[in-house]
Design a protein around this motif. Structure first.
Motif, short mmCIF file in Angstrom:
data_model
loop_
_atom_site.label_atom_id
_atom_site.label_comp_id
_atom_site.label_asym_id
_atom_site.label_seq_id
_atom_site.Cartn_x
_atom_site.Cartn_y
_atom_site.Cartn_z
N TYR A 208 0.83 -1.21 0.00
CA TYR A 208 0.00 0.00 0.00
C TYR A 208 0.86 1.26 0.00
N ALA B 189 -6.72 -1.37 -3.44
CA ALA B 189 -7.11 -2.40 -4.42
C ALA B 189 -5.88 -3.02 -5.06
N ASP B 190 -4.94 -2.19 -5.50
CA ASP B 190 -3.72 -2.71 -6.12
C ASP B 190 -2.86 -3.44 -5.10
N GLU C 21 -3.91 -5.13 -2.50
CA GLU C 21 -4.51 -6.45 -2.28
C GLU C 21 -4.15 -7.41 -3.42
N ASP C 22 -4.16 -6.89 -4.66
CA ASP C 22 -3.79 -7.73 -5.80
C ASP C 22 -2.34 -8.21 -5.67
N VAL C 23 -1.46 -7.30 -5.25
CA VAL C 23 -0.05 -7.63 -5.11
C VAL C 23 0.15 -8.66 -3.99
N GLN D 51 -2.01 -10.88 -3.08
CA GLN D 51 -2.50 -12.14 -3.61
C GLN D 51 -1.47 -12.79 -4.53
N GLU D 52 -0.82 -11.96 -5.39
CA GLU D 52 0.23 -12.48 -6.26
C GLU D 52 1.39 -13.04 -5.44
N GLN E 175 6.75 -7.43 -6.85
CA GLN E 175 5.42 -7.39 -7.47
C GLN E 175 4.85 -5.97 -7.47
N ARG F 250 3.86 -3.52 -10.64
CA ARG F 250 2.54 -2.89 -10.71
C ARG F 250 2.68 -1.37 -10.80
#
Length: 292
Positions: free
Chosen positions: A18, A25-26, A28-30, A32-33, A63, A67
């Motif tokens: 963050y 949002a981004d 959380e995606d990172v 998860q990756e 990651q 991004r």
């Protein structure tokens, strides 16, 4: 207590992502990756990792850097001013002064002025006190180069961050005065709590109405905020905690319309960040878990 290092360090990994991205949002995606890469190692390989925390931070940093580089162009094309996505936090976050300052909207806005690698180095070194050799491995530079990048980034941020650190009690008192003035449509009360050179930045993302450029000066900002009470509908102005600091939320007809984060110096508000883009307000129903 879990034995899975990823679960144990998840809030730390989210916080790193963050602070690098300014977007929940981004981030959380990172995260998860990062989990997928950790899971793909297999149980035996995970057991052989000597320092799981450092390993996971390295993955999440790489990651997030990938991004961030793709986000640069998107933010250049953003309609109006781009502000970080705010997080609902508990007052407890403010007890870790360094963490609270690092995730503040004001600091994240300053971090936007750094390049991706500078931002990663600054966050890892200044916020999480990561050793230079570990940062070097995460960003693909030598430790000597990382030291130079950290020095430049530190100077850059120091020249742009809020000059004075105020107590939580003072900040809460000033925010409460602001809320009372807005609720009552009290223009003089607003002028009294706004610094003469106050700057207000609003983010509507082209989705909802918002001033496209920063508004400067107490008279102009006061007039803009004073007009809120004249809006049709039922307006509610309430305190909340955003990014580790006292803030305000404005509801219109029972729906969240705007959140505002403020910088306080010498008993007055010097900057106001107003986020109106609905996409950035979507996660404010759930408290974020942050840690160092």
């Amino acid at each position: 207590m879990t034995d899975d290092p990823f679960v144990a360090h998840r809030s730390l990994l989210f916080t790193v992502a963050y602070e690098m991205l300014g977007s929940a949002a981004d981030a959380e995606d990172v995260v998860q990756e990062t989990w997928l890469r950790w899971a793909d190692l297999g149980a035996a390989a995970r057991a052989d990792v000597r320092d799981p925390r450092a390993y996971l931070v390295r993955i999440v940093t790489r990651q997030a850097l990938n991004r961030l580089r793709t986000l640069v162009r998107r933010r250049e094309e953003y309609v109006g001013e781009w502000l970080p996505e705010p997080l609902l936090t508990s007052p407890d976050v403010a007890e870790d002064v360094e963490l609270a300052e690092s995730v503040s909207i004001a600091m994240l806005t300053v971090l936007e002025t750094l390049g991706p690698t500078e931002r990663a180095v600054f966050v890892l070194r200044e916020v999480f006190e990561t050793p230079y050799d570990e940062i070097a491995e995460a960003v693909g530079r030598t430790p000597a180069a990382v030291r130079q990048i950290a020095h430049r980034a530190r100077e850059h941020v120091a020249a742009r961050r809020p000059r004075v650190r105020v107590s939580r009690a003072e900040q809460e008192a000033v925010v409460e005065r602001f809320l009372a003035a807005v609720r009552g449509g009290d223009l003089q009360g607003l002028l009294d709590v706004l610094a003469p050179d106050v700057v207000m930045v609003a983010d509507g993302g082209g989705v909802v109405a918002a001033v496209r450029r920063p508004v400067e000066g107490a008279d102009r900002v006061g007039a803009l905020l004073g007009g809120l009470v004249k809006l049709p509908g039922n307006l509610e102005v309430m305190p909340m905690w955003l990014n580790g600091a006292p803030a305000a939320r404005i509801d219109l007809d029972g729906e969240l319309d705007t959140v505002t984060s403020m910088v306080v110096e010498d008993g007055r508000i010097t900057r106001i960040y107003a986020v109106r883009n609905p996409q950035k307000l979507a996660r404010l129903g759930e408290e974020a878990s942050l840690s160092r």
